[in-house]
Design a protein around this motif. Structure first.
Motif, PDB file in Angstrom:
ATOM      1  N   LEU A  76       4.145   5.589  -5.582  1.00 60.21           N
ATOM      2  CA  LEU A  76       4.097   5.629  -7.043  1.00 60.21           C
ATOM      3  C   LEU A  76       3.113   6.694  -7.533  1.00 60.21           C
ATOM      4  CD1 LEU A  76       4.779   4.519  -9.859  1.00 60.21           C
ATOM      5  CD2 LEU A  76       2.961   2.824  -9.510  1.00 60.21           C
ATOM      6  N   VAL A  77       1.911   6.712  -6.974  1.00 61.75           N
ATOM      7  CA  VAL A  77       0.905   7.698  -7.375  1.00 61.75           C
ATOM      8  C   VAL A  77       1.422   9.107  -7.087  1.00 61.75           C
ATOM      9  CG1 VAL A  77      -1.418   8.587  -6.869  1.00 61.75           C
ATOM     10  CG2 VAL A  77      -1.058   6.128  -7.163  1.00 61.75           C
ATOM     11  N   THR A  78       2.033   9.300  -5.929  1.00 58.44           N
ATOM     12  CA  THR A  78       2.580  10.608  -5.564  1.00 58.44           C
ATOM     13  C   THR A  78       3.670  11.026  -6.537  1.00 58.44           C
ATOM     14  OG1 THR A  78       2.058  10.221  -3.236  1.00 58.44           O
ATOM     15  CG2 THR A  78       3.688  11.931  -3.706  1.00 58.44           C
ATOM     16  N   ARG A  79       4.560  10.101  -6.872  1.00 60.26           N
ATOM     17  CA  ARG A  79       5.650  10.406  -7.800  1.00 60.26           C
ATOM     18  C   ARG A  79       5.109  10.791  -9.180  1.00 60.26           C
ATOM     19  NH1 ARG A  79       8.671   6.012  -7.229  1.00 60.26           N
ATOM     20  NH2 ARG A  79       7.998   4.967  -9.126  1.00 60.26           N
TER      21      ARG A  79
ATOM     22  N   HIS B 285       0.838  -1.202   0.000  1.00 56.69           N
ATOM     23  CA  HIS B 285       0.000   0.000   0.000  1.00 56.69           C
ATOM     24  C   HIS B 285       0.873   1.252   0.000  1.00 56.69           C
ATOM     25  CE1 HIS B 285      -2.601   3.148   1.689  1.00 56.69           C
ATOM     26  NE2 HIS B 285      -3.517   2.557   0.958  1.00 56.69           N
ATOM     27  N   GLN B 286       1.916   1.250   0.808  1.00 57.34           N
ATOM     28  CA  GLN B 286       2.826   2.388   0.873  1.00 57.34           C
ATOM     29  C   GLN B 286       3.539   2.582  -0.468  1.00 57.34           C
ATOM     30  OE1 GLN B 286       5.665   2.125   4.065  1.00 57.34           O
ATOM     31  NE2 GLN B 286       6.688   4.002   3.492  1.00 57.34           N
ATOM     32  N   ASP B 287       3.953   1.490  -1.097  1.00 55.73           N
ATOM     33  CA  ASP B 287       4.614   1.577  -2.398  1.00 55.73           C
ATOM     34  C   ASP B 287       3.675   2.139  -3.462  1.00 55.73           C
ATOM     35  OD1 ASP B 287       6.907   0.528  -1.264  1.00 55.73           O
ATOM     36  OD2 ASP B 287       6.654  -1.469  -2.143  1.00 55.73           O
TER      37      ASP B 287
ATOM     38  N   LYS C 151      -3.707  10.793  -2.286  1.00 57.86           N
ATOM     39  CA  LYS C 151      -4.608   9.996  -1.438  1.00 57.86           C
ATOM     40  C   LYS C 151      -6.001   9.919  -2.062  1.00 57.86           C
ATOM     41  CE  LYS C 151      -2.268  10.811   2.968  1.00 57.86           C
ATOM     42  NZ  LYS C 151      -0.977  11.022   2.373  1.00 57.86           N
ATOM     43  N   ARG C 152      -6.446  11.036  -2.616  1.00 54.54           N
ATOM     44  CA  ARG C 152      -7.764  11.060  -3.257  1.00 54.54           C
ATOM     45  C   ARG C 152      -7.783  10.142  -4.489  1.00 54.54           C
ATOM     46  NH1 ARG C 152     -11.478  15.731  -5.858  1.00 54.54           N
ATOM     47  NH2 ARG C 152      -9.676  16.136  -7.160  1.00 54.54           N
ATOM     48  N   LEU C 153      -6.717  10.191  -5.284  1.00 49.19           N
ATOM     49  CA  LEU C 153      -6.641   9.338  -6.466  1.00 49.19           C
ATOM     50  C   LEU C 153      -6.560   7.866  -6.068  1.00 49.19           C
ATOM     51  CD1 LEU C 153      -6.469   8.914  -9.486  1.00 49.19           C
ATOM     52  CD2 LEU C 153      -4.025   9.493  -9.370  1.00 49.19           C
TER      53      LEU C 153
END
Length: 95
Positions: free
Chosen positions: A30-33, A24-26, A55-57
């Motif tokens: 990835l989404v943040t990056r 989940h953290q990974d 977080k929303r995505l």
């Protein structure tokens, strides 16, 4: 569907919890990056709160995945793509 089954199993099997948390953290990283890169490239507004939007995505992706797994006739792939495109378009517009 596999992720959903694994995440559910991790709730009841402690030996899976750390692996599920790491995955989940990974995914969040990835989404943040990806959002940060899109912002740097000018595809997203500079003032966009990337941490919050990641977080929303992620929540949107989790929800779409669950709906597609449980109700595939009501949530076909094209509808999922439409929803995701609409959300990403809203991000490009600032929110």
């Amino acid at each position: 569907m596999l992720w959903l089954a694994f995440a559910t199993a991790a709730h009841t099997r402690p030996e899976l919890h750390s692996c599920a948390a790491e995955m989940h953290q990974d995914m969040h990283a990835l989404v943040t990056r990806v959002l940060h890169e899109a912002q740097r490239a000018g595809g997203l507004p500079h003032e966009l709160d990337v941490e919050l939007e990641s977080k929303r995505l992620a929540a949107l992706l989790d929800g779409l995945t669950l709906q597609a797994a449980l109700l595939p006739d009501r949530f076909p792939p094209e509808l999922l793509r439409q929803v995701l495109r609409r959300h990403l378009g809203a991000l490009r517009s600032g929110g």
